[in-house]
Design an enzyme around this catalytic site. Structure first.
Site, PDB file in Angstrom:
ATOM      1  N   ASP A 254       3.627 -10.787  50.866  1.00 60.19           N
ATOM      2  CA  ASP A 254       4.501 -11.424  51.874  1.00 60.19           C
ATOM      3  C   ASP A 254       5.403 -12.535  51.341  1.00 60.19           C
ATOM      4  O   ASP A 254       5.547 -13.587  51.987  1.00 60.19           O
ATOM      5  CB  ASP A 254       3.654 -11.971  53.042  1.00 60.19           C
ATOM      6  CG  ASP A 254       2.942 -10.864  53.818  1.00 60.19           C
ATOM      7  OD1 ASP A 254       3.085  -9.687  53.457  1.00 60.19           O
ATOM      8  OD2 ASP A 254       2.233 -11.183  54.796  1.00 60.19           O
TER       9      ASP A 254
ATOM     10  N   LYS B 211       3.328  -3.928  57.032  1.00 61.80           N
ATOM     11  CA  LYS B 211       2.147  -4.087  57.886  1.00 61.80           C
ATOM     12  C   LYS B 211       2.502  -4.959  59.083  1.00 61.80           C
ATOM     13  O   LYS B 211       3.476  -5.717  59.043  1.00 61.80           O
ATOM     14  CB  LYS B 211       1.002  -4.717  57.092  1.00 61.80           C
ATOM     15  CG  LYS B 211       1.363  -6.088  56.573  1.00 61.80           C
ATOM     16  CD  LYS B 211       0.261  -6.693  55.756  1.00 61.80           C
ATOM     17  CE  LYS B 211       0.658  -8.053  55.234  1.00 61.80           C
ATOM     18  NZ  LYS B 211       0.956  -9.037  56.275  1.00 61.80           N
TER      19      LYS B 211
ATOM     20  N   CYS C  38      -2.849 -13.901  54.812  1.00 59.05           N
ATOM     21  CA  CYS C  38      -2.709 -12.540  54.289  1.00 59.05           C
ATOM     22  C   CYS C  38      -3.348 -12.351  52.914  1.00 59.05           C
ATOM     23  O   CYS C  38      -3.898 -11.293  52.627  1.00 59.05           O
ATOM     24  CB  CYS C  38      -1.241 -12.124  54.320  1.00 59.05           C
ATOM     25  SG  CYS C  38      -0.669 -11.967  56.043  1.00 59.05           S
TER      26      CYS C  38
HETATM   27  C1  VGL Z   1       0.969 -14.296  57.658  1.00 54.61           C
HETATM   28  C2  VGL Z   1       0.607 -15.386  59.633  1.00 54.61           C
HETATM   29  C3  VGL Z   1       1.268 -14.390  60.326  1.00 54.61           C
HETATM   30  C4  VGL Z   1       0.803 -14.271  56.173  1.00 54.61           C
HETATM   31  C5  VGL Z   1       1.617 -13.282  58.323  1.00 54.61           C
HETATM   32  O1  VGL Z   1       1.592 -13.605  55.485  1.00 54.61           O
HETATM   33  O2  VGL Z   1      -0.129 -14.942  55.677  1.00 54.61           O
HETATM   34  N1  VGL Z   1       0.460 -15.330  58.318  1.00 54.61           N
HETATM   35  N2  VGL Z   1       1.773 -13.347  59.665  1.00 54.61           N
END
Ligand code: VGL
Ligand code: ZN
Length: 210
Positions: free
Chosen positions: A17, A115, A160
């Site tokens: 991410d 995702k 994540c």
């Molecule tokens: C994430 C919160 C919401 C992450 C993704 O990548 O850690 N955290 N969506």
């Protein structure tokens, strides 16, 4: 140093991410998020196999506080599958915030795994959605390709990265978290809790590898 990692043919780097919304100026900026970009680029050059994940929500996703009147970002609510933290709208499919960071330079990455695209379920982990039952297909992909050890870097350490690491162990992979190439959100002590949970699950935490 990267050279100390000396990754082999069964190893992969999973870059979690590293997207605009999790970096400076983004909708859900992780403190110091940008700092991982150069580190990840450097790490990636040492790996034959690199996979990226991309948080990828439809507009109006159920993890957005905006969808739950009376609630605010970082509140926790109960959804049918259990407790869910609410977030600002982020990583909306097709938006600039959802794009990978523009300075990420990993041309040889082999897979971008998206995702969190189901409206009713969030997905922190690259392996299972937050209902803890719906697989993303990653475990099968890795097994078919003979990849056995995952090195994790990216955002956010306590969400994540954390859940991907735990599920990687649960699926029988060796998991190493490269802590210096990760940054955390640290909502209400979540970073400390995540580090303890990962260690307890047999995840190797390397502080200095990047
Ligand atoms: C994430 C919160 C919401 C992450 C993704 O990548 O850690 N955290 N969506
Ligand atoms: Zn998200």
């Amino acid at each position: 140093m990267t050279s100390r990692l000396n990754p082999g043919v069964q190893d992969l780097l999973l870059v979690v991410d590293v997207q605009n919304d999790f970096c400076a100026g983004g909708a859900l900026a992780v403190p110091g998020g940008d700092e991982v970009v150069a580190k990840v680029n450097r790490l990636a050059s040492a790996f034959a196999h690199v996979l990226l994940t991309q948080d990828w929500h439809p507009p109006g996703h159920s993890s957005f506080a905006s969808q739950h009147p009376g609630h605010r970002p970082f509140d926790t609510i109960q959804l049918p599958y259990g407790a869910q933290t609410l977030w600002p709208d982020h990583c909306v499919q097709g938006s600039r915030g959802a794009e990978l960071h523009p300075e990420l330079a990993i041309a040889h990455a082999e897979l971008i795994l998206r995702k969190g695209y189901r409206p009713e379920v969030d997905s922190y982990s690259a392996f299972y959605e937050n209902d803890r039952r719906t697989p993303t297909g990653l475990a099968g992909y890795l097994r078919e390709r003979g990849l056995r050890r995952l090195f994790l870097a990216g955002l956010a350490t306590d969400y994540c990265v954390h859940y991907s690491a735990l599920d990687g162990r649960r699926e029988g992979f060796e998991v190493v978290v490269l802590l210096d190439a990760c940054r955390g959100l640290d909502t209400q002590g979540s970073l400390d809790k995540a580090l303890r949970a990962m260690r307890a699950a047999g995840v190797e935490i390397r502080a200095d590898a990047a």
